[in-house]
Design an enzyme around this catalytic site. Structure first.
Site, PDB file in Angstrom:
ATOM      1  CB  THR A  61      -1.018  -0.059   1.171  1.00 24.95           C
ATOM      2  OG1 THR A  61      -1.913   1.046   1.048  1.00 24.95           O
ATOM      3  CG2 THR A  61      -0.359  -0.024   2.548  1.00 24.95           C
ATOM      4  CE  LYS A  65      -1.243   0.639  -3.451  1.00 22.77           C
ATOM      5  NZ  LYS A  65      -2.656   0.833  -3.649  1.00 22.77           N
TER       6      LYS A  65
HETATM    7  P1  NDP Z   1       0.361   7.802  -3.380  1.00 29.84           P
HETATM    8  O1  NDP Z   1       1.205   8.120  -2.210  1.00 29.84           O
HETATM    9  O2  NDP Z   1       0.988   7.096  -4.549  1.00 29.84           O
HETATM   10  O3  NDP Z   1      -0.302   9.181  -3.957  1.00 29.84           O
HETATM   11  C1  NDP Z   1      -0.928  10.069  -3.109  1.00 29.84           C
HETATM   12  C2  NDP Z   1      -1.675  11.152  -3.901  1.00 29.84           C
HETATM   13  O4  NDP Z   1      -2.403  11.919  -2.950  1.00 29.84           O
HETATM   14  C3  NDP Z   1      -0.798  12.136  -4.651  1.00 29.84           C
HETATM   15  O5  NDP Z   1      -1.480  12.603  -5.792  1.00 29.84           O
HETATM   16  C4  NDP Z   1      -0.622  13.269  -3.629  1.00 29.84           C
HETATM   17  O6  NDP Z   1      -0.344  14.514  -4.226  1.00 29.84           O
HETATM   18  C5  NDP Z   1      -2.000  13.310  -3.036  1.00 29.84           C
HETATM   19  N1  NDP Z   1      -2.073  13.837  -1.672  1.00 29.84           N
HETATM   20  C6  NDP Z   1      -1.534  13.303  -0.548  1.00 29.84           C
HETATM   21  N2  NDP Z   1      -1.874  14.044   0.523  1.00 29.84           N
HETATM   22  C7  NDP Z   1      -2.654  15.067   0.075  1.00 29.84           C
HETATM   23  C8  NDP Z   1      -3.299  16.167   0.688  1.00 29.84           C
HETATM   24  N3  NDP Z   1      -3.234  16.358   2.016  1.00 29.84           N
HETATM   25  N4  NDP Z   1      -4.016  17.029  -0.082  1.00 29.84           N
HETATM   26  C9  NDP Z   1      -4.104  16.829  -1.418  1.00 29.84           C
HETATM   27  N5  NDP Z   1      -3.498  15.801  -2.075  1.00 29.84           N
HETATM   28  C10 NDP Z   1      -2.773  14.929  -1.339  1.00 29.84           C
HETATM   29  O7  NDP Z   1      -0.875   6.980  -2.827  1.00 29.84           O
HETATM   30  P2  NDP Z   1      -1.769   5.898  -3.560  1.00 29.84           P
HETATM   31  O8  NDP Z   1      -2.111   6.403  -4.915  1.00 29.84           O
HETATM   32  O9  NDP Z   1      -1.189   4.557  -3.447  1.00 29.84           O
HETATM   33  O10 NDP Z   1      -3.097   5.897  -2.628  1.00 29.84           O
HETATM   34  C11 NDP Z   1      -4.015   6.962  -2.690  1.00 29.84           C
HETATM   35  C12 NDP Z   1      -5.194   6.675  -1.795  1.00 29.84           C
HETATM   36  O11 NDP Z   1      -5.875   5.510  -2.248  1.00 29.84           O
HETATM   37  C13 NDP Z   1      -4.833   6.418  -0.337  1.00 29.84           C
HETATM   38  O12 NDP Z   1      -5.713   7.133   0.462  1.00 29.84           O
HETATM   39  C14 NDP Z   1      -5.060   4.926  -0.163  1.00 29.84           C
HETATM   40  O13 NDP Z   1      -5.424   4.597   1.154  1.00 29.84           O
HETATM   41  C15 NDP Z   1      -6.217   4.709  -1.129  1.00 29.84           C
HETATM   42  N6  NDP Z   1      -6.376   3.326  -1.600  1.00 29.84           N
HETATM   43  C16 NDP Z   1      -7.533   2.660  -1.327  1.00 29.84           C
HETATM   44  C17 NDP Z   1      -7.713   1.373  -1.762  1.00 29.84           C
HETATM   45  C18 NDP Z   1      -8.969   0.646  -1.448  1.00 29.84           C
HETATM   46  O14 NDP Z   1      -9.000  -0.569  -1.632  1.00 29.84           O
HETATM   47  N7  NDP Z   1     -10.012   1.301  -1.013  1.00 29.84           N
HETATM   48  C19 NDP Z   1      -6.694   0.651  -2.545  1.00 29.84           C
HETATM   49  C20 NDP Z   1      -5.545   1.455  -2.811  1.00 29.84           C
HETATM   50  C21 NDP Z   1      -5.398   2.735  -2.334  1.00 29.84           C
HETATM   51  P3  NDP Z   1       1.196  14.956  -4.571  1.00 29.84           P
HETATM   52  O15 NDP Z   1       1.531  14.271  -5.859  1.00 29.84           O
HETATM   53  O16 NDP Z   1       1.090  16.415  -4.714  1.00 29.84           O
HETATM   54  O17 NDP Z   1       2.041  14.523  -3.426  1.00 29.84           O
END
Ligand code: NDP
Length: 263
Positions: A61, A65
């Site tokens: 997670t 990834k």
């Molecule tokens: P990543 O760390 O790869 O990406 C995170 C993203 O969120 C980036 O675009 C980042 O922006 C943005 N971000 C983080 N914090 C903030 C904030 N405070 N305000 C605005 N944007 C923010 O994470 P993942 O893509 O792997 O996961 C994303 C979400 O998906 C998580 O919450 C995870 O728990 C959820 N998820 C749920 C699943 C499910 O089965 N329900 C399965 C997989 C994931 P920036 O690029 O600017 O840093």
């Protein structure tokens, strides 16, 4: 009989409900295996950890990834095309990588009207889910707070925007693909942007599996919503099929995992 060990790696990882879903399913089927969490800060250590711990498989997670993709010796075609892995099976010290998030998300989207979708967030999960939606005829736009991660999407032919540059707000489905709201009460994008997007939206999905402030905003406006629970259950059931070499099918695993989340 030797008990097999499965793990979920992440940072943070304490929120993960994968252990309860997988452990209940192992128990239900009488599989001699257990599933636990592993807090991993440095994603580049993933392969070393997997091999030294002698596990049979794992999920990965936030935020590892993409590192998981790099760690694999073999990738299935979809994982190869999106560059993101959330499920690994270990056989003879070789790592076999899959992406079950994307198909899990696609299944969760069924039931929402309209094909114009905007993702808030551009991380690993957005990468795989945007591609599977596109392959299934959806028109996906990606918006993010910062520039760097938008690069991948631009190169893959998606329309991309920084929140501050969004000028059009006519999307059927708005999806929170960020981790905003996972542990705090922050919104994924500026409130004014969200208000504009919600005006025209038929549906809202938040991939986080709790009632985030963003989901609450949409519910207060009477919009059809879904949190991340369905995606979680579906991706988990597909991963379970890989972990058990398809001995158990999706349709028998899914209801057990769903029930486990209510325990
Ligand atoms: P990543 O760390 O790869 O990406 C995170 C993203 O969120 C980036 O675009 C980042 O922006 C943005 N971000 C983080 N914090 C903030 C904030 N405070 N305000 C605005 N944007 C923010 O994470 P993942 O893509 O792997 O996961 C994303 C979400 O998906 C998580 O919450 C995870 O728990 C959820 N998820 C749920 C699943 C499910 O089965 N329900 C399965 C997989 C994931 P920036 O690029 O600017 O840093």
């Amino acid at each position: 009989m030797k008990k097999e060990l499965f793990l979920i790696f992440g940072d943070p990882v304490s929120h993960s409900k994968s252990p309860i879903m997988h452990n209940n399913t192992f128990q239900e089927f009488g599989v001699s295996a257990c599933y636990s969490r592993y807090h991993l800060s440095n994603g580049s250590e993933l392969k070393k950890k997997i091999l030294s711990l002698g596990i049979s498989g794992c999920n990965i997670t936030v935020p590892h990834k993409e590192e998981a993709f790099l760690a694999c010796d073999w990738l299935d075609n979809f994982a190869k095309s999106v560059g993101v892995v959330n499920t690994i099976v270990v056989k003879d010290e070789k790592l076999y990588g899959y992406n079950t998030d994307a198909l899990g998300f696609l299944k969760a989207v069924y039931g929402f009207k309209g094909k114009r979708v905007i993702f808030l967030g551009a991380g690993g999960t957005a990468q795989s889910t945007a591609q599977i939606l596109k392959q299934n005829g959806y028109d996906v736009t990606i918006a993010n707070r910062s520039e760097k991660r938008l690069d991948y999407f631009r190169k893959s032919g998606f329309k991309t925007f920084l929140y501050k540059d969004l000028k059009e707000f006519n999307y059927d489905l708005v999806v929170n693909m960020t981790s905003a709201g996972l542990y705090d009460d922050s919104l994924p994008a500026p409130k004014s942007t969200l208000i504009s997007l919600l005006k025209d939206a038929n549906g809202v999905i938040d991939v986080i599996y709790r009632r985030t402030p963003f989901l609450k905003m949409a519910q207060d406006l009477g919009i059809q919503t879904k949190d991340g629970s369905d995606m979680l259950i579906y991706q988990g059931a597909i991963a379970f099929e890989y972990f058990t070499n398809h001995k158990y099918g999706f349709d028998e695993v899914e209801p057990i995992m769903r029930k486990a989340l209510t325990l």
